[in-house]
Scaffold this motif. Sequence first.
Motif, PDB file in Angstrom:
ATOM      1  N   ALA A  64       0.358 -11.374  -6.376  1.00 21.83           N
ATOM      2  CA  ALA A  64       1.383 -11.147  -7.386  1.00 21.83           C
ATOM      3  C   ALA A  64       1.498 -12.374  -8.271  1.00 21.83           C
ATOM      4  N   GLY A  65       1.884 -12.142  -9.514  1.00 23.83           N
ATOM      5  CA  GLY A  65       2.066 -13.260 -10.418  1.00 23.83           C
ATOM      6  C   GLY A  65       2.634 -12.817 -11.744  1.00 23.83           C
ATOM      7  N   PRO A  66       3.011 -13.813 -12.558  1.00 25.40           N
ATOM      8  CA  PRO A  66       3.631 -13.511 -13.845  1.00 25.40           C
ATOM      9  C   PRO A  66       2.608 -13.021 -14.868  1.00 25.40           C
ATOM     10  N   ILE A 107      -3.671  -0.594  -5.390  1.00 22.42           N
ATOM     11  CA  ILE A 107      -2.408  -0.296  -6.045  1.00 22.42           C
ATOM     12  C   ILE A 107      -2.134  -1.384  -7.074  1.00 22.42           C
ATOM     13  N   VAL A 108      -1.929  -0.983  -8.317  1.00 24.88           N
ATOM     14  CA  VAL A 108      -1.650  -1.926  -9.399  1.00 24.88           C
ATOM     15  C   VAL A 108      -0.278  -1.593  -9.962  1.00 24.88           C
ATOM     16  N   LEU A 109       0.570  -2.608 -10.012  1.00 24.77           N
ATOM     17  CA  LEU A 109       1.926  -2.421 -10.503  1.00 24.77           C
ATOM     18  C   LEU A 109       2.216  -3.450 -11.582  1.00 24.77           C
ATOM     19  N   GLU A 110       2.395  -2.983 -12.795  1.00 27.97           N
ATOM     20  CA  GLU A 110       2.808  -3.833 -13.914  1.00 27.97           C
ATOM     21  C   GLU A 110       4.288  -3.568 -14.136  1.00 27.97           C
ATOM     22  N   HIS A 166       3.204  -8.852 -12.254  1.00 26.53           N
ATOM     23  CA  HIS A 166       2.054  -8.028 -11.876  1.00 26.53           C
ATOM     24  C   HIS A 166       1.840  -8.126 -10.370  1.00 26.53           C
ATOM     25  N   VAL A 167       1.534  -6.981  -9.752  1.00 28.90           N
ATOM     26  CA  VAL A 167       1.202  -6.939  -8.330  1.00 28.90           C
ATOM     27  C   VAL A 167      -0.044  -6.082  -8.158  1.00 28.90           C
ATOM     28  N   THR A 168      -0.986  -6.574  -7.365  1.00 27.06           N
ATOM     29  CA  THR A 168      -2.132  -5.774  -6.945  1.00 27.06           C
ATOM     30  C   THR A 168      -2.213  -5.853  -5.433  1.00 27.06           C
ATOM     31  N   ASP A 169      -2.195  -4.688  -4.810  1.00 29.87           N
ATOM     32  CA  ASP A 169      -2.319  -4.579  -3.359  1.00 29.87           C
ATOM     33  C   ASP A 169      -3.544  -3.748  -3.017  1.00 29.87           C
ATOM     34  N   VAL A 170      -4.052  -3.964  -1.823  1.00 24.76           N
ATOM     35  CA  VAL A 170      -5.026  -3.056  -1.227  1.00 24.76           C
ATOM     36  C   VAL A 170      -4.416  -2.588   0.088  1.00 24.76           C
ATOM     37  N   TRP A 171      -4.371  -1.279   0.254  1.00 27.67           N
ATOM     38  CA  TRP A 171      -3.812  -0.657   1.453  1.00 27.67           C
ATOM     39  C   TRP A 171      -4.895   0.126   2.168  1.00 27.67           C
ATOM     40  N   GLU A 172      -4.774   0.244   3.482  1.00 27.20           N
ATOM     41  CA  GLU A 172      -5.757   1.001   4.267  1.00 27.20           C
ATOM     42  C   GLU A 172      -5.870   2.440   3.798  1.00 27.20           C
ATOM     43  N   SER A 173      -4.775   2.980   3.254  1.00 33.67           N
ATOM     44  CA  SER A 173      -4.786   4.343   2.725  1.00 33.67           C
ATOM     45  C   SER A 173      -3.659   4.472   1.706  1.00 33.67           C
ATOM     46  N   ILE A 215      -2.772   4.004  -8.902  1.00 36.26           N
ATOM     47  CA  ILE A 215      -3.418   4.064  -7.597  1.00 36.26           C
ATOM     48  C   ILE A 215      -4.880   4.450  -7.795  1.00 36.26           C
ATOM     49  N   TYR A 216      -5.768   3.634  -7.228  1.00 33.69           N
ATOM     50  CA  TYR A 216      -7.205   3.857  -7.342  1.00 33.69           C
ATOM     51  C   TYR A 216      -7.828   3.882  -5.954  1.00 33.69           C
ATOM     52  N   GLU A 217      -8.818   4.704  -5.766  1.00 37.16           N
ATOM     53  CA  GLU A 217      -9.565   4.708  -4.509  1.00 37.16           C
ATOM     54  C   GLU A 217     -10.514   3.520  -4.511  1.00 37.16           C
ATOM     55  N   ALA A 218     -10.503   2.771  -3.432  1.00 37.40           N
ATOM     56  CA  ALA A 218     -11.382   1.607  -3.325  1.00 37.40           C
ATOM     57  C   ALA A 218     -12.786   2.034  -2.928  1.00 37.40           C
ATOM     58  N   PHE A 219     -13.767   1.491  -3.604  1.00 41.18           N
ATOM     59  CA  PHE A 219     -15.157   1.729  -3.241  1.00 41.18           C
ATOM     60  C   PHE A 219     -15.641   0.653  -2.267  1.00 41.18           C
TER      61      PHE A 219
END
Length: 98
Positions: free
Chosen positions: A47-49, A5-8, A55-62, A89-93
């Motif tokens: 997360a950071g400026p 998950i990428v949030l700008e 900017h936030v980047t998360d990885v979630w189980e689903s 939202i991107y599927e993780a490989f």
Amino acid sequence: MAGIIVLEIPGATQAQYEEVTDKMTGGRGGVTARSDSPVPGLISHCAGPTPDGWHVTDVWESTEAFQRFAEKLGPLMQAAGMPQAEPKIYEAFNVVTS
């Protein structure tokens, strides 16, 4: 399948991020462990400026786990005065955790 998950968030500030994470953790401060998430399924969070916001980047189980989290996150972001932002939202490989 895990989701990236990428949030700008243009115009968002560190103070707003800290306000949201403090509320999210029940007043314990920022997110420092996976267990700080109010919804199970968080694998990683960073997360950071940026030059124009946050900017936030998360990885979630689903992606479903993230959607449950987003239901809690949205009102907190709004209360903190953060601008609206649509997550990518991107599927993780591949996910490496240690």
